[in-house]
Design a protein around this motif. Structure first.
Motif, PDB file in Angstrom:
ATOM      1  N   ASN A 189     -27.729  38.700  -7.225  1.00  0.00           N
ATOM      2  CA  ASN A 189     -26.799  37.686  -6.724  1.00  0.00           C
ATOM      3  C   ASN A 189     -27.514  36.657  -5.867  1.00  0.00           C
ATOM      4  O   ASN A 189     -28.461  36.999  -5.141  1.00  0.00           O
ATOM      5  CB  ASN A 189     -25.706  38.330  -5.854  1.00  0.00           C
ATOM      6  CG  ASN A 189     -24.657  39.066  -6.657  1.00  0.00           C
ATOM      7  OD1 ASN A 189     -24.046  38.487  -7.544  1.00  0.00           O
ATOM      8  ND2 ASN A 189     -24.456  40.342  -6.355  1.00  0.00           N
ATOM      9  N   LYS A 195     -20.387  35.821  -2.755  1.00  0.00           N
ATOM     10  CA  LYS A 195     -21.068  37.011  -3.267  1.00  0.00           C
ATOM     11  C   LYS A 195     -20.962  38.206  -2.318  1.00  0.00           C
ATOM     12  O   LYS A 195     -21.129  39.354  -2.734  1.00  0.00           O
ATOM     13  CB  LYS A 195     -22.537  36.695  -3.545  1.00  0.00           C
ATOM     14  CG  LYS A 195     -22.754  35.645  -4.633  1.00  0.00           C
ATOM     15  CD  LYS A 195     -22.243  36.109  -5.988  1.00  0.00           C
ATOM     16  CE  LYS A 195     -22.614  35.134  -7.089  1.00  0.00           C
ATOM     17  NZ  LYS A 195     -22.141  35.588  -8.419  1.00  0.00           N
ATOM     18  N   SER A 282     -21.654  45.189  -7.193  1.00  0.00           N
ATOM     19  CA  SER A 282     -21.284  43.867  -6.713  1.00  0.00           C
ATOM     20  C   SER A 282     -20.110  43.996  -5.746  1.00  0.00           C
ATOM     21  O   SER A 282     -19.147  44.704  -6.030  1.00  0.00           O
ATOM     22  CB  SER A 282     -20.895  42.953  -7.879  1.00  0.00           C
ATOM     23  OG  SER A 282     -20.343  41.738  -7.400  1.00  0.00           O
ATOM     24  N   SER A 284     -18.697  41.118  -4.781  1.00  0.00           N
ATOM     25  CA  SER A 284     -18.255  39.728  -4.876  1.00  0.00           C
ATOM     26  C   SER A 284     -16.759  39.595  -4.647  1.00  0.00           C
ATOM     27  O   SER A 284     -15.961  40.422  -5.083  1.00  0.00           O
ATOM     28  CB  SER A 284     -18.616  39.159  -6.251  1.00  0.00           C
ATOM     29  OG  SER A 284     -18.139  37.844  -6.399  1.00  0.00           O
TER      30      SER A 284
END
Length: 398
Positions: A189, A195, A282, A284
């Motif tokens: 990322n 993010k 992740s 995000s």
């Protein structure tokens, strides 16, 4: 059905760039006549590359299986063709300079919150049709009451991967100081508020300690945005050092192993991370698609991620790695030219849910791997080049 199209896309290693190249390749393989206008960054803006100029990305193509046909694609698409359609896979702010009177103008873009920036509407309304990658985007764009029709055209799964010998993987592992028995979590990322890499680090350090047989590889940009409210531009290594010190002061003890990679990697380097990693992670707050997650899932690698975003289109709504979340109002960001501002919202992953997800992925790795294999089999069929190219072609030719 094939035809002629003038095709604008970013020629770089971003999600926009890699997905655009996949669509371009698909159209060529399907028999379309295509004039490609690669867009390259000149330090201020993305500008069209001249037909006689080679894309800078070509310098990274040597030895990279995923880009081995880039020179041939460039040669096949550098000359003018007869076309009735202009296709621009860019931010909508660039559509006015690419769209042409008397042609069918199709724009492809994405967004990562639950409402669009209001100033986008005049640009979006210039298109005759708009393509977006996921169902979440479809709902978001439809709420904006735009003039053009909206079409979901998913990304095409990777056409080629770089392979590595066991010796190469072992050497990479050793160079990063990762013990042979460690379970490797990894994330790819850039460093910005969306993010949520701070949240990623915080939950990882809460889930594991120095005694845990785990390593987190965090591949990110060399520089990134610091914390709110100023979001100052800093070296990522400094941001991480400060964040880890703050987190450790709360959690106490010595954190589990982290390998920070704040620099550019070639396509082979990225593929090596995918080959090394046991689980992609992740935190995000919003993704239009999530190319890192998509590539991991295509390889049958388990994915932990926030349960909101474009990734649901290929991971499903109830895959084992889904992290619970709450919808929060976005900050005003980026500071120099805001695109995100209230009342837009994105997803804030639940901190306790993230910690639990990390632990479950390690404790029940076989279950997560089996689920990932089922997801990969579905991706292989649903997102194959001929399938997605036919969907895109139907929009371009209609």
């Amino acid at each position: 059905m094939s035809g002629g199209v003038k095709f604008y896309s970013y020629c770089d290693s971003s999600g926009y760039g890699s997905s655009g190249l996949a669509y371009l390749r698909g159209l060529l393989n399907a028999g379309w006549s295509v004039q490609w206008v690669p867009l390259v960054y000149n330090g201020k803006n993305f500008v069209p590359l001249q037909p006689t100029e080679n894309p800078p990305l070509l310098s990274l193509a040597q030895g990279d299986a995923s880009l081995q046909d880039l020179a041939a694609i460039r040669a096949a698409t550098s000359r003018p063709v007869e076309y009735s359609t202009v296709f621009a896979q860019t931010g909508p702010d660039q559509w006015p300079q690419f769209f042409e009177s008397g042609k069918k103008n199709v724009g492809y873009t994405t967004w990562e919150a639950d409402a669009l920036p209001p100033h986008w509407k005049p640009w979006l309304d210039l298109a005759d049709a708009i393509c977006v990658p996921c169902q979440l985007n479809l709902r978001t764009f439809e709420k904006a009451h735009l003039r053009p029709s909206i079409h979901v055209i998913p990304h095409i799964r990777r056409h080629a991967w770089n392979d590595f010998t066991i010796a190469e993987l072992e050497a990479m592992r050793a160079s990063l100081g990762i013990p042979p028995d460690h379970f490797i979590f990894y994330s790819i990322n850039t460093w910005d508020p969306r993010k949520n890499n701070i949240g990623l680090l915080q939950s990882y350090m809460q889930a594991f300690s120095a005694e845990s047989p785990v390593t987190l590889i965090l591949k990110t940009s060399k520089e990134g945005y610091g914390e709110a409210p100023f979001y100052s531009w800093q070296a990522t290594s400094d941001i991480v050092s400060s964040a880890m010190a703050n987190i450790t002061s709360v959690t106490g003890g010595t954190p589990a192993q982290i390998c920070l990679l704040p620099f550019e990697l070639s396509g082979r380097g990225i593929d090596m991370l995918h080959a090394l990693g046991d689980c992609y992670v992740s935190a995000s707050r919003g993704e239009g698609w999530g190319m890192g997650m998509f590539d991991a899932a295509t390889r049958a690698t388990p994915v932990l991620a926030t349960g909101w975003g474009g990734q649901l289109d290929y991971l499903g709504s109830d895959w084992p790695g889904a992290i619970p979340f709450n919808m929060h109002t976005v900050p005003v960001w980026p500071p120099s030219a805001p695109l995100f501002w209230p009342p837009q919202r994105w997803a804030e992953p639940d901190s306790e849910g993230m910690v639990k997800a990390w632990k479950n992925a390690l404790a029940d790795a076989k279950y997560h791997r089996a689920a990932a294999q089922t997801i990969a089999a579905e991706i292989a069929n649903r997102f194959a080049e001929p399938v997605i190219t036919a969907q895109l072609g139907a929009v371009l030719y209609a």
